[in-house]
Design a protein around this motif. Structure first.
Motif, PDB file in Angstrom:
ATOM      1  N   GLU A   1      42.041  39.876  33.354  1.00  0.00           N
ATOM      2  CA  GLU A   1      43.447  40.365  34.004  1.00  0.00           C
ATOM      3  C   GLU A   1      44.015  39.763  34.943  1.00  0.00           C
ATOM      4  O   GLU A   1      43.556  39.234  35.939  1.00  0.00           O
ATOM      5  CB  GLU A   1      42.904  41.736  34.658  1.00  0.00           C
TER       6      GLU A   1
ATOM      7  N   PHE B   1      37.757  44.719  40.703  1.00  0.00           N
ATOM      8  CA  PHE B   1      38.428  43.321  40.257  1.00  0.00           C
ATOM      9  C   PHE B   1      37.902  42.062  41.043  1.00  0.00           C
ATOM     10  O   PHE B   1      37.610  42.220  42.004  1.00  0.00           O
ATOM     11  CB  PHE B   1      39.968  43.356  40.721  1.00  0.00           C
TER      12      PHE B   1
ATOM     13  N   ARG C   1      38.897  41.926  35.455  1.00  0.00           N
ATOM     14  CA  ARG C   1      38.278  43.350  35.555  1.00  0.00           C
ATOM     15  C   ARG C   1      36.947  43.868  35.081  1.00  0.00           C
ATOM     16  O   ARG C   1      36.522  43.547  33.964  1.00  0.00           O
ATOM     17  CB  ARG C   1      39.509  44.498  34.996  1.00  0.00           C
TER      18      ARG C   1
END
Length: 141
Positions: free
Chosen positions: A95, A8, A100
Motif C-alpha cells: 500500500e 500499517f 498493510r
C-alpha cells in the motif's frame, strides 16, 4: 468469536514478511505493558512449528504459546493455528510506500473477546512500530 485487526508498516511487503517470521525480531515486538517474549522459535514453512514463551513483567510467571503454520505464501500470506484452537490469517498487502498488515483471528474458546482483540491489536501495533525510523536497519532475510 472472530475479529480483524490491522496496522500499517513503513516497509516493503518483503521486509515486513521477513521480520514477521524472524524469531530474533519477533521477540522484540511480541510484548505489552504487562508481559514480554523472552524466547521465540519459528520454523517458517508449511507444517512448521513456532513457540513463544511469554513472561510477566515484575514476576516469574510465564506461559508458552505454540502453533503450526498451515499455509505460507511468501510474502503475502501466513495462516497458523495457535494452541490447537485459535486460527490466525495474516495478510501482507502493498500500500503506497509501505505494507498493510491484516490479521483475522478466530477461536471458539476465546475468553473476554474485547480484551483479546485489544491485546492482539497492541502487539500488531508494536510490530508496525518496529519499522518506524529504522532506515537501513530493517529486517532482511
Amino acid at each position: 468469536m472472530r475479529f480483524c485487526i490491522e496496522a500499517f508498516a513503513n516497509a516493503s511487503v518483503r521486509e515486513v514478511w521477513c521480520a514477521h517470521h524472524n524469531p530474533a525480531i519477533a521477540q522484540r515486538w511480541v510484548r505489552s505493558d504487562d508481559w514480554f517474549a523472552d524466547r521465540c522459535e519459528i520454523d517458517a514453512r508449511t507444517s512448521g512449528a513456532f513457540r513463544v514463551r511469554i513472561r510477566s513483567i515484575g514476576s516469574q510467571a510465564a506461559y508458552e504459546i505454540e502453533g503450526v503454520y498451515v499455509e505460507l505464501r511468501p510474502p503475502d500470506l501466513s495462516v497458523q493455528i495457535l494452541d490447537g484452537d485459535m486460527h490466525v490469517r495474516t495478510e501482507f498487502v502493498s500500500e503506497g510506500e509501505g505494507t498493510r498488515i491484516r490479521q483475522y483471528v478466530e477461536s471458539n474458546a476465546m475468553s473476554d473477546p474485547q480484551a483479546q482483540q485489544a491485546c492482539w491489536q497492541g502487539v500488531l501495533n508494536n510490530f508496525a512500530a518496529y519499522f518506524t525510523g529504522r532506515g537501513q536497519n530493517r529486517a532482511r532475510k
